[in-house]
Write a protein that holds these residues in place. Structure first.
Motif, PDB file in Angstrom:
ATOM      1  N   VAL A  70      -4.563   1.904  -3.538  1.00 38.60           N
ATOM      2  CA  VAL A  70      -5.902   1.872  -2.932  1.00 38.60           C
ATOM      3  C   VAL A  70      -6.793   0.896  -3.700  1.00 38.60           C
ATOM      4  N   GLU A  71      -6.685   0.976  -5.016  1.00 41.02           N
ATOM      5  CA  GLU A  71      -7.507   0.091  -5.833  1.00 41.02           C
ATOM      6  C   GLU A  71      -7.131  -1.378  -5.579  1.00 41.02           C
ATOM      7  N   MET A  72      -5.834  -1.606  -5.408  1.00 42.87           N
ATOM      8  CA  MET A  72      -5.383  -2.976  -5.128  1.00 42.87           C
ATOM      9  C   MET A  72      -6.010  -3.510  -3.848  1.00 42.87           C
ATOM     10  N   VAL A  73      -5.996  -2.686  -2.794  1.00 37.69           N
ATOM     11  CA  VAL A  73      -6.574  -3.124  -1.522  1.00 37.69           C
ATOM     12  C   VAL A  73      -8.053  -3.426  -1.714  1.00 37.69           C
ATOM     13  N   ARG A  74      -8.753  -2.546  -2.444  1.00 37.15           N
ATOM     14  CA  ARG A  74     -10.183  -2.746  -2.674  1.00 37.15           C
ATOM     15  C   ARG A  74     -10.461  -4.066  -3.355  1.00 37.15           C
ATOM     16  N   MET A  75      -9.558  -4.445  -4.269  1.00 34.98           N
ATOM     17  CA  MET A  75      -9.775  -5.685  -5.000  1.00 34.98           C
ATOM     18  C   MET A  75      -9.357  -6.904  -4.191  1.00 34.98           C
ATOM     19  N   GLY A  76      -8.708  -6.655  -3.054  1.00 40.34           N
ATOM     20  CA  GLY A  76      -8.282  -7.774  -2.213  1.00 40.34           C
ATOM     21  C   GLY A  76      -7.075  -8.511  -2.768  1.00 40.34           C
ATOM     22  N   ILE A  77      -6.293  -7.826  -3.597  1.00 43.01           N
ATOM     23  CA  ILE A  77      -5.102  -8.461  -4.176  1.00 43.01           C
ATOM     24  C   ILE A  77      -3.930  -8.323  -3.202  1.00 43.01           C
ATOM     25  N   MET A  78      -3.293  -9.434  -2.876  1.00 41.89           N
ATOM     26  CA  MET A  78      -2.147  -9.371  -1.966  1.00 41.89           C
ATOM     27  C   MET A  78      -0.846  -9.818  -2.599  1.00 41.89           C
ATOM     28  N   PHE A 126      -2.900  -7.324   4.792  1.00 44.94           N
ATOM     29  CA  PHE A 126      -2.885  -7.746   6.191  1.00 44.94           C
ATOM     30  C   PHE A 126      -3.512  -6.674   7.074  1.00 44.94           C
ATOM     31  N   THR A 127      -3.069  -5.427   6.874  1.00 43.44           N
ATOM     32  CA  THR A 127      -3.509  -4.355   7.764  1.00 43.44           C
ATOM     33  C   THR A 127      -4.991  -4.053   7.587  1.00 43.44           C
ATOM     34  N   SER A 128      -5.442  -4.047   6.326  1.00 46.70           N
ATOM     35  CA  SER A 128      -6.849  -3.718   6.120  1.00 46.70           C
ATOM     36  C   SER A 128      -7.748  -4.833   6.647  1.00 46.70           C
ATOM     37  N   ALA A 129      -7.196  -6.032   6.824  1.00 51.26           N
ATOM     38  CA  ALA A 129      -7.993  -7.117   7.385  1.00 51.26           C
ATOM     39  C   ALA A 129      -8.019  -7.051   8.904  1.00 51.26           C
ATOM     40  N   GLY A 130      -7.376  -6.024   9.473  1.00 55.97           N
ATOM     41  CA  GLY A 130      -7.443  -5.829  10.909  1.00 55.97           C
ATOM     42  C   GLY A 130      -6.324  -6.499  11.686  1.00 55.97           C
ATOM     43  N   TYR A 137       0.504   5.293  12.775  1.00 60.82           N
ATOM     44  CA  TYR A 137       1.271   5.883  11.683  1.00 60.82           C
ATOM     45  C   TYR A 137       1.137   5.154  10.351  1.00 60.82           C
ATOM     46  N   VAL A 138       0.097   4.339  10.265  1.00 65.95           N
ATOM     47  CA  VAL A 138      -0.210   3.731   8.973  1.00 65.95           C
ATOM     48  C   VAL A 138      -1.036   4.742   8.191  1.00 65.95           C
ATOM     49  N   GLU A 139      -0.780   4.861   6.882  1.00 64.94           N
ATOM     50  CA  GLU A 139      -1.539   5.831   6.095  1.00 64.94           C
ATOM     51  C   GLU A 139      -3.038   5.531   6.164  1.00 64.94           C
ATOM     52  N   ASP A 140      -3.834   6.608   6.174  1.00 64.60           N
ATOM     53  CA  ASP A 140      -5.270   6.457   6.415  1.00 64.60           C
ATOM     54  C   ASP A 140      -5.977   5.603   5.375  1.00 64.60           C
ATOM     55  N   PHE A 141      -5.523   5.711   4.104  1.00 64.96           N
ATOM     56  CA  PHE A 141      -6.269   5.001   3.074  1.00 64.96           C
ATOM     57  C   PHE A 141      -6.236   3.486   3.276  1.00 64.96           C
ATOM     58  N   ILE A 142      -5.233   3.007   4.015  1.00 61.39           N
ATOM     59  CA  ILE A 142      -5.185   1.565   4.266  1.00 61.39           C
ATOM     60  C   ILE A 142      -6.133   1.176   5.382  1.00 61.39           C
ATOM     61  N   SER A 187      -8.758   2.678   6.253  1.00 59.50           N
ATOM     62  CA  SER A 187     -10.159   2.856   5.909  1.00 59.50           C
ATOM     63  C   SER A 187     -10.586   1.940   4.759  1.00 59.50           C
ATOM     64  N   ALA A 188      -9.645   1.164   4.248  1.00 60.53           N
ATOM     65  CA  ALA A 188     -10.003   0.268   3.142  1.00 60.53           C
ATOM     66  C   ALA A 188     -10.964  -0.803   3.633  1.00 60.53           C
ATOM     67  N   PRO A 189     -11.868  -1.244   2.754  1.00 60.35           N
ATOM     68  CA  PRO A 189     -12.828  -2.257   3.168  1.00 60.35           C
ATOM     69  C   PRO A 189     -12.134  -3.577   3.452  1.00 60.35           C
ATOM     70  N   ARG A 190     -12.687  -4.328   4.407  1.00 61.78           N
ATOM     71  CA  ARG A 190     -12.095  -5.627   4.710  1.00 61.78           C
ATOM     72  C   ARG A 190     -12.650  -6.671   3.761  1.00 61.78           C
ATOM     73  N   LEU A 191     -11.743  -7.298   3.087  1.00 58.50           N
ATOM     74  CA  LEU A 191     -12.174  -8.263   2.079  1.00 58.50           C
ATOM     75  C   LEU A 191     -11.720  -9.658   2.471  1.00 58.50           C
ATOM     76  N   GLU A 192     -12.628 -10.582   2.319  1.00 57.20           N
ATOM     77  CA  GLU A 192     -12.228 -11.971   2.507  1.00 57.20           C
ATOM     78  C   GLU A 192     -12.133 -12.602   1.135  1.00 57.20           C
ATOM     79  N   THR A 193     -10.930 -12.911   0.713  1.00 56.44           N
ATOM     80  CA  THR A 193     -10.830 -13.555  -0.596  1.00 56.44           C
ATOM     81  C   THR A 193     -10.459 -15.012  -0.397  1.00 56.44           C
ATOM     82  N   GLU A 194     -11.036 -15.838  -1.194  1.00 49.26           N
ATOM     83  CA  GLU A 194     -10.730 -17.263  -1.140  1.00 49.26           C
ATOM     84  C   GLU A 194      -9.709 -17.566  -2.219  1.00 49.26           C
TER      85      GLU A 194
END
Lengths: 80, 337
Positions: free
Chosen positions: A40-48, B114-118, B177-182, B184-191
């Motif tokens: 969960v923390e990884m997703v929050r940090m945007g690490i892929m 990928f999934t958390s980005a929609g 069937y994806v786990e909820d925590f994914i 509901s994770a915030p969508r992040l745009e990383t450069e």
């Protein structure tokens, strides 16, 4: 300064973590080094891609199995 | 046209296949007083030839491929994919899977990213299927071992499985069937940072060294097993179990391959010698696809992020796809080699 080594469950991630600890020691940095293995923390940090190195909230390397020499170099740049 | 054909075969057999090296090693083995066609001489010859060939090809390949891959970090791939819808998104995901750098321990963070980005689950799975199964390296190595036609068809079918598998998972409504925590994770745009040419070359060199270190044991193991099959196991055994006399050969090869974990580079020498001993082409390719695409360690990791229904569907879709490809290749074998 806060240094996070992101990634768990692979040999490379463990190695980068151990090397980072040594590098911090060698450079005499007052840094808090922590390993992030929580998904969960990884997703929050945007690490892929792991292993990743995050210094003070900024991702300085991702998806690269850094060697100690490179970690030293990165940390020196960050402290400048 | 003839000249072109001859040129291609020269490239395939001598440059990629390094037949000259095989002859050279054969002579070296003979100089040691061993018969290069005999049991021990044969094992030694196969082992030396295949290890040298694979390491040379691998080094050149990984460098070139990593250089190309440095243009497609996962962040960028995700952004590109976000612009497409429907089948095109699946096709593009499968294609990008062949060039995005990614090792098995990154598959979960990548899936979540990928999934958390929609991105739809189907698109992500198209990517996850194609990434280990088909990459530029395997294309060239397959060409060296099995010839150009087989290599191209292998890659095409790998992409078809990835696209069809992802689309099917989407149509089955697996999004739930994806786990909820994914979800509901915030969508992040990383450069990702801009890289200079020197950075890319450095990255390519690092990837080359890291990959060689990582896959070397698998290659030695793969070539060792291959050498034993090539020289010790009687042809009739292989023919009976994996040849066209056994209608379940493909199913058997897939079932054995699924729980195994190995790199495609370690799998190819085993496949090569099985084929030489009379196993069906499709049977051998099914085995390779099964080993590389599905493995216990990656499934255990995936289990943390998706519910059992989706995990089961993923395994089923891949397995069925791989088995179908195996039978198809066996039927076409006469036209391909």
């Amino acid at each position: 300064m806060e240094i996070l080594v992101v990634g768990g469950g692979c040999a490379d991630c463990d190695k980068v973590y151990a090397d980072t600890l040594e590098a911090v020691e060698e450079l005499g940095l007052a840094a808090d080094v922590r390993k992030v293995e929580d998904l969960v923390e990884m997703v929050r940090m945007g690490i892929m891609s792991v292993p990743a190195l995050v210094v003070d909230g900024r991702t300085v390397s991702a998806g690269r199995s850094l060697r100690k020499k490179q970690i030293l170099q990165l940390l020196r740049q960050e402290t400048k | 046209m003839e000249a072109l054909r001859a040129g291609w075969f020269f490239f395939q057999d001598q440059v990629l296949g390094m037949q000259w090296l095989n002859r050279l090693i054969g002579r070296g083995v003979a100089a040691l007083g061993l018969d290069p066609e005999g049991l021990w001489g044969g094992i030694l010859r196969f082992f030396l030839y295949d290890t040298v060939k694979i390491f040379v090809l691998l080094s050149v390949l990984i460098f070139v491929i990593s250089y190309i891959q440095s243009y497609f970090p996962p962040e960028r791939t995700r952004k590109i994919l976000g612009r497409f819808r429907g089948l095109w998104a699946n096709i593009l995901a499968a294609l990008l899977g062949t060039v995005t750098p990614f090792c098995s321990c990154s598959s979960i963070p990548l899936f979540m990213g990928f999934t958390s980005a929609g991105l739809p689950v189907g698109v992500t799975f198209s990517f996850l299927i194609s990434s280990p199964m088909v990459d530029l390296g395997s294309l060239v190595l397959l060409m060296s071992v099995f010839g150009g036609r087989v290599a191209v068809v292998y890659v095409l079918f790998g992409l078809v499985i990835a696209v069809a598998g992802g689309t099917l998972l989407d149509k089955l409504g697996m999004e739930r069937y994806v786990e909820d925590f994914i979800r509901s994770a915030p969508r992040l745009e990383t450069e990702s940072a801009a890289l200079t040419r020197q950075d890319r070359a450095l990255y390519a060199r690092d990837q080359l060294l890291a990959t060689i270190r990582k896959v070397a044991p698998y290659i030695f193991l793969g070539v060792g097993v291959g050498a034993v099959i090539h020289n010790v196991i009687p042809q009739t055994w292989v023919e009976t179990v994996l040849g066209d006399r056994n209608p379940l050969a493909v199913v058997l090869a897939t079932a054995v391959g699924v729980p195994m974990y190995a790199d495609i580079f370690g799998t190819i020498p085993v496949a090569e010698s099985l084929l030489f001993k009379g196993a069906g082409l499709g049977t051998v390719l099914s085995f390779m696809m099964a080993v590389t695409t599905l493995s216990l360690p990656s499934l255990i990791m995936l289990k943390k992020t998706v519910k059992p229904r989706l995990l089961g569907a993923f395994i089923a879709v891949c397995t069925v796809g791989i088995i179908l490809v195996g039978y198809f290749f066996n039927a076409l074998q006469a036209f391909l080699i």
